[in-house]
Design a protein around this motif. Structure first.
Motif, mmCIF file in Angstrom:
data_model
loop_
_atom_site.group_PDB
_atom_site.id
_atom_site.type_symbol
_atom_site.label_atom_id
_atom_site.label_comp_id
_atom_site.label_asym_id
_atom_site.label_seq_id
_atom_site.Cartn_x
_atom_site.Cartn_y
_atom_site.Cartn_z
ATOM 1 N N LEU A 4 5.573 5.445 -2.439
ATOM 2 C CA LEU A 4 5.834 6.629 -3.253
ATOM 3 C C LEU A 4 4.561 7.230 -3.846
ATOM 4 N N TYR A 5 3.523 6.411 -4.075
ATOM 5 C CA TYR A 5 2.385 6.876 -4.870
ATOM 6 C C TYR A 5 1.603 8.026 -4.225
ATOM 7 N N ALA A 8 -2.730 12.887 -11.098
ATOM 8 C CA ALA A 8 -2.613 12.445 -9.706
ATOM 9 C C ALA A 8 -3.553 11.277 -9.436
ATOM 10 N N LEU A 9 -4.785 11.351 -9.964
ATOM 11 C CA LEU A 9 -5.737 10.258 -9.776
ATOM 12 C C LEU A 9 -5.247 8.992 -10.468
ATOM 13 N N LEU A 10 -4.643 9.137 -11.631
ATOM 14 C CA LEU A 10 -4.083 7.986 -12.329
ATOM 15 C C LEU A 10 -2.954 7.362 -11.522
ATOM 16 N N GLY A 20 -1.019 2.970 -8.032
ATOM 17 C CA GLY A 20 -0.573 2.505 -6.725
ATOM 18 C C GLY A 20 -1.474 1.416 -6.171
ATOM 19 N N ILE A 21 -2.785 1.596 -6.307
ATOM 20 C CA ILE A 21 -3.737 0.599 -5.805
ATOM 21 C C ILE A 21 -3.576 -0.715 -6.549
ATOM 22 N N ALA A 22 -3.244 -0.646 -7.829
ATOM 23 C CA ALA A 22 -3.022 -1.872 -8.603
ATOM 24 C C ALA A 22 -1.866 -2.687 -8.030
ATOM 25 N N HIS A 23 -0.929 -2.005 -7.391
ATOM 26 C CA HIS A 23 0.227 -2.696 -6.784
ATOM 27 C C HIS A 23 0.024 -2.985 -5.300
ATOM 28 N N LEU A 78 -3.904 5.345 -0.068
ATOM 29 C CA LEU A 78 -4.181 5.538 -1.485
ATOM 30 C C LEU A 78 -5.684 5.680 -1.752
ATOM 31 N N TYR A 79 -6.497 4.899 -1.064
ATOM 32 C CA TYR A 79 -7.938 5.031 -1.251
ATOM 33 C C TYR A 79 -8.426 6.404 -0.772
ATOM 34 N N GLN A 80 -7.859 6.875 0.342
ATOM 35 C CA GLN A 80 -8.249 8.196 0.841
ATOM 36 C C GLN A 80 -7.852 9.293 -0.148
#
Length: 429
Positions: A247-248, A264-266, A271-274, A281-283
């Protein structure tokens, strides 16, 4: 007065033992049932065991009954179903193909054959079996369902939709444990009918709105450019299941469309934390940080992405662009020398050439400019850079050829037209 005592059959005793979780006694009673119970009782036991998932025991019963009644085609279809469950496609087809067209079980055998051929990766044969069954039983809901599922799996959404609509029109809200309205929504979404798909999903009962369906609704609102509803839907899903990491990126996109780049960056960071290995997500984090002029964060995301997947050429190119912008020419050369794909990317070659020229590796720069030329010769920005390089190197004839190509593309660039004229005049002296 003498009372009549009713004795339980071995089949009934076995089922009671299973209910009591006494598997040892159940196995012994099953053996006695096979030996002593009548055929009707055994058939009922087979149905019960099949429903409970005791396929091996049900198979033994049906095989015994088939031996006694070799023309009982209903037994063959059940045995075929069991064979399919045991990944024995050939055995299943042997049972089914022995059922003649005159049999009452023939349509059912065609439906099961369709399932078998689909599991074998032969959808065209599966479709043929379903169409044959439909000709014989045009009003059979199981055939509509089978066709709908086949078309949906093949991405033939426009053909799946009417099959599910027929089921709903007949009051079949659920079939084989599948919610038809959910399948209709997925088919409509697949064919791009996003508003109709949302409507279909909204008609599902609240208890049927699982995580995947809620995600699909949020995605559909995004496609409809109803960004606030997309945000609301996806944030609700994130609260319910923060580990639903698909979803992120979509939530971040909806927030970006609403102008909330920092939000959006937050979202990407959450998402990356999960899911620390999610390349998408990195892109997205890089894209958003770049738009926010947060180059350090953008660089960090790309470096982490390449640590996960060194072959991600999009990330390699993006990072080389960032290094070029920062005039970190050695970093550009190191990066592209290590990550240049076998099928050399013209943009990467251009970036490498620029870095080499800045580092005074002129031979290497010239080689890579020329390698990139065929692919980028219609790119005015590339040609402007190439012209400047040729001029710096004193390669007048090469500069003239590049200028001629450039002014064809940008005829109103009078500065470079004048430069071309000057160089040609010098050549004539």
């Amino acid at each position: 007065m003498k009372m009549e005592v009713w004795a339980m059959s071995y089949s009934e005793q076995m089922l009671q033992a299973l209910n009591d979780s006494d598997l040892s006694s159940a196995n012994e009673l099953f053996t006695q049932a096979l030996r002593h119970d009548d055929e009707d009782t055994l058939y009922s036991l087979g149905e019960e065991l099949y429903a409970l998932g005791f396929l091996e025991q049900a198979q033994q019963i049906y095989l015994k009954l088939l031996k006694a009644y070799p023309n009982e085609d209903e037994l063959k279809t059940v045995l075929a179903d069991i064979a399919v469950s045991n990944d024995q496609a050939d055995k299943a087809l042997n049972y089914l193909q022995s059922i003649k067209p005159t049999s009452e079980a023939y349509v059912e055998s065609l439906l099961t054959q369709a399932d078998v051929y689909q599991t074998l990766g032969m959808p065209e044969v599966s479709e043929a079996k379903l169409n044959q069954a439909q000709q014989l039983a045009p009003d059979e809901p199981a055939i509509w369902f089978g066709l709908g599922e086949l078309y949906l799996s093949l991405g033939r959404y426009a053909e799946a939709v009417p099959q599910y609509q027929k089921l709903l029109a007949q009051g079949e809200d659920q079939f084989a444990g599948v919610l038809i309205q959910q399948r209709l929504g997925a088919s409509l979404a697949g064919m791009g009918a996003y508003e109709e798909a949302v409507t279909a999903y909204q008609q599902l009962p609240a208890e049927a709105l699982d995580k995947d369906t809620n995600f699909q609704i949020g995605f559909l609102y995004l496609q409809l450019k109803d960004y606030q509803k997309a945000i609301d839907s996806l944030q609700q899903l994130a609260q319910a299941d923060p580990d639903y990491t698909s979803l992120y990126p979509y939530l971040a996109t909806a927030q970006e469309k609403m102008g909330d780049l920092q939000g959006a960056l937050l979202t990407v960071q959450t998402g990356i934390a999960h899911d620390e290995y999610n390349e998408v997500l990195y892109q997205r984090g890089f894209d958003l940080a770049t738009k926010l002029d947060q180059e350090e964060i953008a660089q960090k995301y790309l470096q982490k992405l390449l640590a996960i997947n060194p072959d991600n050429q999009t990330a390699v190119l993006a990072l080389s662009n960032l290094y070029l912008k920062q005039h970190r020419y050695q970093a550009v050369r190191d990066l592209l020398s290590a990550h240049m794909p076998d099928q050399q990317d013209p943009q990467m070659l251009w970036n490498l050439a620029q870095a080499q020229a800045a580092l005074e590796d002129y031979d290497g720069a010239k080689e890579n400019y020329l390698l990139a030329y065929n692919s980028l010769k219609t790119d005015p920005e590339f040609l402007k850079d190439l012209i400047a390089f040729f001029q710096e190197m004193g390669l007048v004839q090469e500069a003239i050829l590049a200028l001629k190509n450039y002014v064809k593309l940008v005829p109103d660039d009078f500065e470079r037209q004048e430069l071309l004229n000057e160089l040609e005049d010098e050549q004539q002296l």
